[in-house]
Scaffold this motif. Structure first.
Motif, PDB file in Angstrom:
ATOM      1  N   ARG A 278       0.828  -1.215   0.000  1.00  0.00           N
ATOM      2  CA  ARG A 278       0.000   0.000   0.000  1.00  0.00           C
ATOM      3  C   ARG A 278       0.860   1.262   0.000  1.00  0.00           C
ATOM      4  N   ASP A 279       2.017   1.163   0.679  1.00  0.00           N
ATOM      5  CA  ASP A 279       2.895   2.326   0.822  1.00  0.00           C
ATOM      6  C   ASP A 279       4.261   1.848   1.289  1.00  0.00           C
ATOM      7  N   LEU A 280       5.153   2.792   1.577  1.00  0.00           N
ATOM      8  CA  LEU A 280       6.511   2.446   2.000  1.00  0.00           C
ATOM      9  C   LEU A 280       6.497   1.585   3.253  1.00  0.00           C
ATOM     10  N   ASN A 281       5.675   1.928   4.235  1.00  0.00           N
ATOM     11  CA  ASN A 281       5.657   1.145   5.474  1.00  0.00           C
ATOM     12  C   ASN A 281       5.222  -0.299   5.224  1.00  0.00           C
ATOM     13  N   ASP A 282       4.250  -0.481   4.346  1.00  0.00           N
ATOM     14  CA  ASP A 282       3.789  -1.826   4.012  1.00  0.00           C
ATOM     15  C   ASP A 282       4.892  -2.591   3.280  1.00  0.00           C
ATOM     16  N   SER A 283       5.598  -1.918   2.399  1.00  0.00           N
ATOM     17  CA  SER A 283       6.718  -2.541   1.692  1.00  0.00           C
ATOM     18  C   SER A 283       7.819  -2.936   2.670  1.00  0.00           C
TER      19      SER A 283
ATOM     20  N   ASP B 133      14.698   0.687   1.848  1.00  0.00           N
ATOM     21  CA  ASP B 133      14.308   2.062   1.512  1.00  0.00           C
ATOM     22  C   ASP B 133      14.804   2.454   0.125  1.00  0.00           C
TER      23      ASP B 133
ATOM     24  N   TRP C 299      12.622   0.763  -2.456  1.00  0.00           N
ATOM     25  CA  TRP C 299      11.331   1.452  -2.598  1.00  0.00           C
ATOM     26  C   TRP C 299      11.485   2.707  -3.467  1.00  0.00           C
ATOM     27  N   GLN C 300      12.561   3.438  -3.244  1.00  0.00           N
ATOM     28  CA  GLN C 300      12.787   4.673  -4.003  1.00  0.00           C
ATOM     29  C   GLN C 300      12.953   4.405  -5.501  1.00  0.00           C
TER      30      GLN C 300
ATOM     31  N   CYS D  90       6.452  -1.030  -6.007  1.00  0.00           N
ATOM     32  CA  CYS D  90       5.149  -0.400  -5.750  1.00  0.00           C
ATOM     33  C   CYS D  90       3.958  -1.221  -6.221  1.00  0.00           C
ATOM     34  N   ASP D  91       4.086  -1.931  -7.354  1.00  0.00           N
ATOM     35  CA  ASP D  91       2.939  -2.668  -7.888  1.00  0.00           C
ATOM     36  C   ASP D  91       3.227  -4.166  -8.020  1.00  0.00           C
TER      37      ASP D  91
ATOM     38  N   SER E 255       6.082  -7.124  -2.831  1.00  0.00           N
ATOM     39  CA  SER E 255       6.898  -5.916  -2.870  1.00  0.00           C
ATOM     40  C   SER E 255       8.275  -6.120  -3.520  1.00  0.00           C
TER      41      SER E 255
END
Length: 195
Positions: free
Chosen positions: A86-91, A137, A140-141, A146-147, A151
């Protein structure tokens, strides 16, 4: 359009590229299927259902009465299905779960028309190296996770996290080649007028 043998019910460029490797003539159909696991569903049943739902949605949407191939891939760790983050924290949560250990990637493939459907399930065991917070991190960047289910993408930058696999690499990417070809051959025997 008249030259196609089947439809692929997927917008995934990875599945499209993999199916092209089987030298099958196909056209892509975009279908909208809700990906929501039922509370009672085991992970394997869930991914099988999603592949069937996608194939049947394609059958309904297809402009010609040709078979439709649907597929879905999930990542499973300790019985938990890891969907797209869903977002960075979820990843971070997912990749921390996968860090330094083994998980499963399940890919189900269904071929269907209005009268028949066949489904196969491929489970691949994947091992990750231990990940540092900075690794997660930075990944993620990059935008890649993201999809992606779980992850990560084994065929992309996420491949550097993978220390080994036991099973089908192509299934982890999104479409197992050997099993998909076998499924198409089985379907052809069942309904020889198509393929």
């Amino acid at each position: 359009m008249a030259d196609i043998q089947l439809y692929l019910a997927s917008a995934s460029p990875r599945r499209k590229a993999l199916l092209e490797q089987l030298s099958v003539r196909f056209s892509v159909l975009r279908v909208d299927v809700e990906e929501q696991r039922e509370s009672h569903e085991e992970a394997a049943d869930y991914v099988r259902r999603l592949s069937l739902d996608k194939a049947m949605a394609g059958v309904e949407a297809a402009p010609e009465p040709l078979p439709v191939l649907g597929s879905d891939t999930i990542v499973v760790c300790d019985g938990e299905v890891l969907e797209k983050p869903r977002d960075l924290n979820d990843s971070r949560r997912m990749l921390s779960m996968l860090s330094g250990r083994q998980h499963q990637v399940m890919t189900a493939v269904t071929i269907a028309d209005r009268n028949h459907s066949l489904t196969t399930l491929v489970t691949t065991h994947v091992w990750f190296k231990s990940l540092l917070d900075k690794d997660i991190d930075a990944y993620w960047q990059s935008g890649e996770p993201c999809d992606k289910a779980g992850s990560y993408a084994i065929q992309g930058l996420g491949g550097r996290f993978v220390t080994r696999i036991d099973g089908s690499y192509h299934a982890v990417v999104g479409l197992p080649l050997y099993e998909t070809e076998a499924l198409l051959n089985e379907f052809q025997k069942l309904c020889g007028e198509y393929l």
